[in-house]
Design an enzyme around this catalytic site. Sequence first.
Site, short mmCIF file in Angstrom:
data_model
loop_
_atom_site.label_atom_id
_atom_site.label_comp_id
_atom_site.label_asym_id
_atom_site.label_seq_id
_atom_site.Cartn_x
_atom_site.Cartn_y
_atom_site.Cartn_z
N LYS A 283 21.88 -76.42 -24.73
CA LYS A 283 20.81 -75.60 -25.25
C LYS A 283 19.66 -76.51 -25.71
CE LYS A 283 20.20 -71.49 -28.14
NZ LYS A 283 20.83 -70.55 -29.10
N GLU A 370 30.19 -56.95 -33.81
CA GLU A 370 29.79 -56.10 -34.92
C GLU A 370 30.84 -55.06 -35.29
OE1 GLU A 370 26.11 -57.82 -33.11
OE2 GLU A 370 27.92 -56.86 -32.32
N ARG A 398 26.23 -51.01 -32.73
CA ARG A 398 27.41 -51.35 -31.95
C ARG A 398 28.71 -51.05 -32.71
NH1 ARG A 398 26.35 -55.69 -28.11
NH2 ARG A 398 28.11 -56.87 -28.91
#
Length: 627
Positions: A283, A370, A398
């Site tokens: 990343k 979640e 969610r």
Amino acid sequence: MHELLAQLDSAEPLKDYSVKQLDQLADEIRDVLCNLLATRTAHFASNLGVVELCIALHSVFDFRSDRLIWDTGHQIYPHKLITGRYSEFKTIRTKGGLMGYPNPHESPYDLFMTGHAGCSVSTALGLASGDDLAGQSHRKSVAVIGDGAFPSGIVFEAMNNAGELNKDLLMILNDNEMSICPRVGGVARYLDRLRGNPFYTGLKQEVARVLNHVPVFGDPTERLLAQMKEGVKAGVLGGMMFEELGFRYVGPIDGHDIGLLKKYLAMVKDLSGPVLLHVVTEKGRGYVPAEQDPVYFHTPPKFVDEGGKPVPASGSSQPAYTNFARDAIRDAMQRDERVTVMTAAMCQGNKLEPVREQFPDRFFDVGICESHAVAFAAGQCKAGMRPIVDIYSTFLQRSYDQIFQEACLQKLPVVFMLDRAGLTGPDGPTHHGLFDIGYMRVFPNLTVMAPGYSEELAPMLDYALQSDVATSIRYPKCSALHMQRKPDPIETGKAEYIQRGTDVAIVSFGALLDQALEAAKQLESEMSVTVVNARFAKPIDREMVAEVIESCGHVITLEEGALQGGFGSAFLEAANDMHLDTRGITRLGIPDMFVEHGEREELLHDLSLDADAIKKACRGIQSTVAV
């Protein structure tokens, strides 16, 4: 300056590019991404990390016909640049410009608006199944999913189903050891073992070298190597989770070597059944500060690079609601050892790093899970703790079933801190938190609150932690209004009068109170305006509802959320229950639509939620009265 990018009207020419040209294309893409950050905030490190993978995918597959789903879509920038949108790229994340996520309205290369994590495998499998049923089985279906999104429950539901259906599906696991923050959990440790075992890594490199001399898949030598590799993996790594789920596992391979990526993608392209290609990337690749701090550079503030050092542009000096929420959580945890906090891979977004450092035993990052976060909180609550679930409004959706079943049905006082409630500006329709008022207030045993200014956020949290039912506290992504006054005490279902008048009442739920006050100020010479900080959408202050209708007759309700089922609806319901005259009530909020991206101030103006629009609404009411 960007010789190759400027020529691309589609990704089709990439099939004829040499590896050297593709490497040049990667350099051009990174240059565009770095220049973008000089003009606006944008997703940065994640896009730098997938440049080579994106190029390799488009040089092997034809995604005008084949299917490609990016999970999540914030790593879509290189894909946009090489699919004919280079000339428009400077408009990304600005009003009327390109979206910062996939957008089917922009390009046939984009299939879904993927702003939430974890759904790529399900949708890609559905595409593969649908294409088979439609007689289009020649189309290839590819899902690119990050290692941070990978532990989401829906991913394993999809993999379980894929193993049963045995459809041709390529799942690319983009493993960069990161979510938005460093990833967590048992799956992360498993991937570390896959990536880091020196014996297996060495064998993988030998296989890659031999593959250079194996031009056609199906050669007996290659089949023997594949069988050897499977045997070594089983012996070294044990259970082989992916194979047990029905996926053929290939990798890990270097995600920044375009030549190697093309070779492996060509190899797995025509394999039958589900395949998982494990790709290791970095990343922030190509920009040293982002490589060194990928968390900060996930979505950094706009900056100018000066000699390799990013110099941030000046921003707002006013603290955001998120800062005040963070401080309130930390203070509550200092006072009460029962208070815990959990987040879903958003420690940085929720600015909880100081809380994590100070209270490591009572801070829980559950990853992008979640539903688990809410059920986990309910379990803690049942055990006598006072958990705070700190999650963006759009992502808390969610966990809807767990809010219902595990929290409210059990009458457990879980506290929900809904960050980014309302308009989230350039992030657009996948991220606007517009629906939580409606989806939270339908449940019994749940209080719905919103601060109108910074000073009352901490008292609201204190109130919620003393409640015997669940509580939702919503606040937006913007600088907080500072009233320089001591808030009235927080009492169940009681609003706060900021000023009293006789002509029109503006009843504001949440952070649009600043717009209401500005409108009232501009109307001082024309009319007498009551301004109410509603505080509660459930239970709503029925006495306040009756008083403003009876004293003013004309009321404007104001909310940064969907009108259907929102605060204005609660106000009308209360008025109807009391048989009050509702003809003078005007509701201002988000109409029945998905809101595009743009700066929050631009969107408030377009949606008639800024001070000027409120002022016009008040004048409109008065002109109606005069007639």
